[in-house]
Motif scaffolding. Structure first.
Motif, short mmCIF file in Angstrom:
data_model
loop_
_atom_site.label_atom_id
_atom_site.label_comp_id
_atom_site.label_asym_id
_atom_site.label_seq_id
_atom_site.Cartn_x
_atom_site.Cartn_y
_atom_site.Cartn_z
N GLY A 156 0.81 -1.21 0.00
CA GLY A 156 0.00 0.00 0.00
C GLY A 156 0.85 1.26 0.00
O GLY A 156 0.54 2.23 -0.70
N LYS A 157 1.92 1.24 0.79
CA LYS A 157 2.83 2.40 0.82
C LYS A 157 3.48 2.61 -0.54
O LYS A 157 3.58 3.74 -1.02
CB LYS A 157 3.90 2.18 1.89
N VAL A 158 3.94 1.51 -1.15
CA VAL A 158 4.57 1.62 -2.47
C VAL A 158 3.56 2.13 -3.49
O VAL A 158 3.90 2.97 -4.34
CB VAL A 158 5.17 0.26 -2.89
N SER A 159 2.32 1.69 -3.41
CA SER A 159 1.30 2.13 -4.34
C SER A 159 1.03 3.63 -4.21
O SER A 159 0.96 4.34 -5.22
CB SER A 159 0.01 1.34 -4.10
N ILE A 160 0.91 4.09 -2.99
CA ILE A 160 0.66 5.53 -2.78
C ILE A 160 1.84 6.36 -3.25
O ILE A 160 1.69 7.38 -3.92
CB ILE A 160 0.31 5.79 -1.31
N LEU A 161 3.06 5.91 -2.90
CA LEU A 161 4.25 6.65 -3.34
C LEU A 161 4.41 6.60 -4.85
O LEU A 161 4.92 7.56 -5.46
CB LEU A 161 5.49 6.10 -2.64
N HIS A 162 3.98 5.52 -5.48
CA HIS A 162 4.03 5.42 -6.94
C HIS A 162 3.12 6.49 -7.57
O HIS A 162 3.50 7.15 -8.54
CB HIS A 162 3.60 4.02 -7.38
N ARG A 163 1.96 6.66 -7.00
CA ARG A 163 1.04 7.68 -7.51
C ARG A 163 1.57 9.09 -7.26
O ARG A 163 1.49 9.96 -8.13
CB ARG A 163 -0.34 7.53 -6.86
N ILE A 164 2.11 9.32 -6.07
CA ILE A 164 2.66 10.64 -5.74
C ILE A 164 3.84 10.97 -6.64
O ILE A 164 3.95 12.08 -7.17
CB ILE A 164 3.04 10.71 -4.25
N SER A 165 4.75 10.00 -6.82
CA SER A 165 5.92 10.25 -7.66
C SER A 165 5.51 10.47 -9.11
O SER A 165 6.07 11.32 -9.80
CB SER A 165 6.93 9.11 -7.54
N GLY A 166 4.53 9.73 -9.58
CA GLY A 166 4.05 9.93 -10.95
C GLY A 166 3.43 11.29 -11.14
O GLY A 166 3.66 11.96 -12.15
N ALA A 167 2.65 11.73 -10.17
CA ALA A 167 2.03 13.06 -10.26
C ALA A 167 3.09 14.16 -10.21
O ALA A 167 3.02 15.13 -10.97
CB ALA A 167 1.03 13.24 -9.12
N ALA B 58 3.01 -12.85 0.61
CA ALA B 58 4.42 -12.81 1.02
C ALA B 58 5.30 -12.25 -0.09
O ALA B 58 6.17 -11.40 0.15
CB ALA B 58 4.89 -14.20 1.42
N ALA B 59 5.07 -12.69 -1.33
CA ALA B 59 5.86 -12.19 -2.45
C ALA B 59 5.58 -10.71 -2.71
O ALA B 59 6.49 -9.95 -3.05
CB ALA B 59 5.57 -13.01 -3.70
N ALA B 60 4.34 -10.30 -2.55
CA ALA B 60 4.00 -8.88 -2.75
C ALA B 60 4.68 -8.01 -1.71
O ALA B 60 5.17 -6.92 -2.03
CB ALA B 60 2.48 -8.69 -2.69
N ASN B 61 4.73 -8.48 -0.47
CA ASN B 61 5.44 -7.72 0.57
C ASN B 61 6.93 -7.64 0.26
O ASN B 61 7.55 -6.59 0.41
CB ASN B 61 5.21 -8.35 1.94
N ARG B 62 7.53 -8.77 -0.16
CA ARG B 62 8.96 -8.77 -0.48
C ARG B 62 9.27 -7.83 -1.64
O ARG B 62 10.24 -7.07 -1.59
CB ARG B 62 9.43 -10.18 -0.82
N SER B 63 8.45 -7.87 -2.67
CA SER B 63 8.71 -7.00 -3.81
C SER B 63 8.50 -5.54 -3.46
O SER B 63 9.22 -4.67 -3.97
CB SER B 63 7.85 -7.41 -5.01
N ALA B 64 7.55 -5.24 -2.60
CA ALA B 64 7.32 -3.84 -2.19
C ALA B 64 8.50 -3.32 -1.38
O ALA B 64 8.98 -2.20 -1.60
CB ALA B 64 6.03 -3.74 -1.38
N VAL B 65 8.99 -4.14 -0.46
CA VAL B 65 10.16 -3.72 0.33
C VAL B 65 11.38 -3.59 -0.59
O VAL B 65 12.18 -2.66 -0.44
CB VAL B 65 10.42 -4.73 1.48
#
Length: 141
Positions: free
Chosen positions: A34-45, A113-120
């Motif tokens: 979720g953090k990566v998703s929000i930061l992805h949107r912020i960085s894109g904007a 588990a894989a989604a958490n690892r890839s986000a980190v």
């Protein structure tokens, strides 16, 4: 009789979704994806909003030797360097998270588990690259 009582009161059966208020954001524990998703949107904007400005500066810096010297001198300002470092982080994070989302679209690494690892991993890689480029930007190597 109890079954008909539950059926007659649909408000008890529906789940309750709570909206998060501004004051509650500091206490809310968002998972890494979720953090990566929000930061992805912020960085894109941020990249989208700053792109015309960056292209304008790039155009002006290529116009003549005098304008290049002016912008080189401007980049010597620590505040301008911090803004550039923020844009560097935005680009690197958006790029790394975009690759992660490409893999998720291919249904690779979609379990929890894989989604958490890839986000980190996205956070670690983008911040490490930002530190390396920031050290170069500030002239430490």
């Amino acid at each position: 009789m109890s079954d008909s009582h539950q059926d007659s009161n649909p408000a008890q059966q529906r789940p309750v979704f709570r909206n998060i208020g501004i004051a509650q954001l500091a206490q809310y524990r968002l998972p890494w994806p979720g953090k990566v998703s929000i930061l992805h949107r912020i960085s894109g904007a941020a990249l989208f909003l700053f792109l015309p400005f960056i292209l304008f500066l790039f155009d002006k810096s290529l116009a003549s030797e005098v304008s290049f010297a002016y912008f080189s001198n401007l980049l010597g300002n620590p505040l301008v360097k911090l803004i550039c470092l923020g844009l560097i982080w935005g680009y690197l994070h958006h790029f790394c998270a975009g690759i992660r989302y490409l893999f998720l679209d291919l249904e690779i690494g979609v379990d929890k588990a894989a989604a958490n690892r890839s986000a980190v991993s996205v956070m670690v890689i983008s911040l490490t690259l930002t530190v390396i480029l920031g050290l170069r930007l500030f002239g430490l190597f």
